[in-house]
Design a protein around this motif. Structure first.
Motif, mmCIF file in Angstrom:
data_model
loop_
_atom_site.group_PDB
_atom_site.id
_atom_site.type_symbol
_atom_site.label_atom_id
_atom_site.label_comp_id
_atom_site.label_asym_id
_atom_site.label_seq_id
_atom_site.Cartn_x
_atom_site.Cartn_y
_atom_site.Cartn_z
ATOM 1 N N GLY A 1 0.816 -1.200 0.000
ATOM 2 C CA GLY A 1 0.000 0.000 0.000
ATOM 3 C C GLY A 1 0.849 1.248 0.000
ATOM 4 O O GLY A 1 2.062 1.194 -0.207
ATOM 5 N N THR A 2 0.193 2.382 0.262
ATOM 6 C CA THR A 2 0.839 3.686 0.264
ATOM 7 C C THR A 2 0.490 4.398 1.562
ATOM 8 O O THR A 2 -0.659 4.363 2.003
ATOM 9 N N VAL A 3 1.481 5.059 2.145
ATOM 10 C CA VAL A 3 1.245 5.841 3.359
ATOM 11 C C VAL A 3 0.445 7.080 2.971
ATOM 12 O O VAL A 3 0.901 7.908 2.185
ATOM 13 N N LYS A 4 -0.778 7.174 3.493
ATOM 14 C CA LYS A 4 -1.657 8.310 3.194
ATOM 15 C C LYS A 4 -1.310 9.500 4.090
ATOM 16 O O LYS A 4 -1.334 10.646 3.656
ATOM 17 N N PHE A 5 -0.993 9.197 5.342
ATOM 18 C CA PHE A 5 -0.740 10.225 6.341
ATOM 19 C C PHE A 5 0.118 9.609 7.427
ATOM 20 O O PHE A 5 -0.073 8.450 7.782
ATOM 21 N N PHE A 6 1.108 10.354 7.929
ATOM 22 C CA PHE A 6 1.845 9.900 9.102
ATOM 23 C C PHE A 6 2.350 11.102 9.871
ATOM 24 O O PHE A 6 3.035 11.960 9.322
ATOM 25 N N ASN A 7 1.986 11.173 11.152
ATOM 26 C CA ASN A 7 2.404 12.263 12.027
ATOM 27 C C ASN A 7 3.497 11.733 12.954
ATOM 28 O O ASN A 7 3.210 10.966 13.871
ATOM 29 N N GLU A 8 4.746 12.132 12.695
ATOM 30 C CA GLU A 8 5.867 11.626 13.487
ATOM 31 C C GLU A 8 5.774 12.022 14.950
ATOM 32 O O GLU A 8 6.077 11.228 15.831
ATOM 33 N N SER A 9 5.343 13.252 15.220
ATOM 34 C CA SER A 9 5.304 13.709 16.615
ATOM 35 C C SER A 9 4.247 12.962 17.430
ATOM 36 O O SER A 9 4.426 12.737 18.623
ATOM 37 N N GLU B 1 5.078 -2.300 2.498
ATOM 38 C CA GLU B 1 4.538 -3.641 2.659
ATOM 39 C C GLU B 1 4.237 -3.802 4.141
ATOM 40 O O GLU B 1 4.962 -3.278 4.984
ATOM 41 N N PHE B 2 3.155 -4.533 4.448
ATOM 42 C CA PHE B 2 2.737 -4.635 5.845
ATOM 43 C C PHE B 2 1.891 -5.882 6.066
ATOM 44 O O PHE B 2 1.397 -6.489 5.127
ATOM 45 N N GLU B 3 1.735 -6.220 7.339
ATOM 46 C CA GLU B 3 0.839 -7.288 7.748
ATOM 47 C C GLU B 3 -0.294 -6.647 8.531
ATOM 48 O O GLU B 3 -0.178 -5.515 8.987
ATOM 49 N N LEU B 4 -1.391 -7.383 8.693
ATOM 50 C CA LEU B 4 -2.532 -6.867 9.446
ATOM 51 C C LEU B 4 -2.695 -7.645 10.739
ATOM 52 O O LEU B 4 -2.490 -8.852 10.778
ATOM 53 N N GLN B 5 -3.056 -6.919 11.796
ATOM 54 C CA GLN B 5 -3.256 -7.526 13.107
ATOM 55 C C GLN B 5 -4.469 -6.868 13.751
ATOM 56 O O GLN B 5 -4.646 -5.653 13.640
ATOM 57 N N ALA C 1 -2.159 -1.967 10.685
ATOM 58 C CA ALA C 1 -0.981 -2.358 9.924
ATOM 59 C C ALA C 1 0.192 -2.532 10.890
ATOM 60 O O ALA C 1 0.426 -1.669 11.735
ATOM 61 N N VAL C 2 0.886 -3.657 10.783
ATOM 62 C CA VAL C 2 2.063 -3.929 11.620
ATOM 63 C C VAL C 2 3.192 -4.460 10.736
ATOM 64 O O VAL C 2 2.969 -4.839 9.585
ATOM 65 N N ASN C 3 4.395 -4.492 11.290
ATOM 66 C CA ASN C 3 5.577 -4.930 10.542
ATOM 67 C C ASN C 3 5.682 -4.177 9.211
ATOM 68 O O ASN C 3 5.927 -4.769 8.160
ATOM 69 N N VAL C 4 5.493 -2.864 9.302
ATOM 70 C CA VAL C 4 5.478 -2.012 8.105
ATOM 71 C C VAL C 4 6.905 -1.698 7.681
ATOM 72 O O VAL C 4 7.702 -1.216 8.493
ATOM 73 N N LYS C 5 7.200 -1.972 6.410
ATOM 74 C CA LYS C 5 8.526 -1.632 5.873
ATOM 75 C C LYS C 5 8.357 -1.042 4.489
ATOM 76 O O LYS C 5 7.394 -1.335 3.787
#
Length: 64
Positions: free
Chosen positions: A4-12, A45-49, A57-61
């Motif tokens: 997939g594609t990262v739509k949004f990610f807030n690091e803080s 790439e990721f797995e679902l939990q 999404a987990v184990n995201v790389k």
């Protein structure tokens, strides 16, 4: 492994959302589920939990 594609990610705040390529389904991702650092627009790439509020999404790389 899902892609997939990262739509949004807030690091803080340490969370974001990934849109799966095939289903266009959106999944929550927490910084604790990351293998690689990610930014908006990254292909991943990721797995679902199962999480407290649905699938996460987990184990995201980053996809190579």
């Amino acid at each position: 492994m899902n892609s997939g594609t990262v739509k949004f990610f807030n690091e803080s705040k340490g969370y974001g959302f990934i849109v799966e390529d095939n289903s266009k389904q959106e999944y929550f991702v927490h910084s604790s589920g990351l293998i690689d650092p990610v930014r908006e627009g990254d292909k991943v790439e990721f797995e679902l939990q199962e999480g407290r509020k649905g699938l996460n999404a987990v184990n995201v790389k980053r996809a190579s």
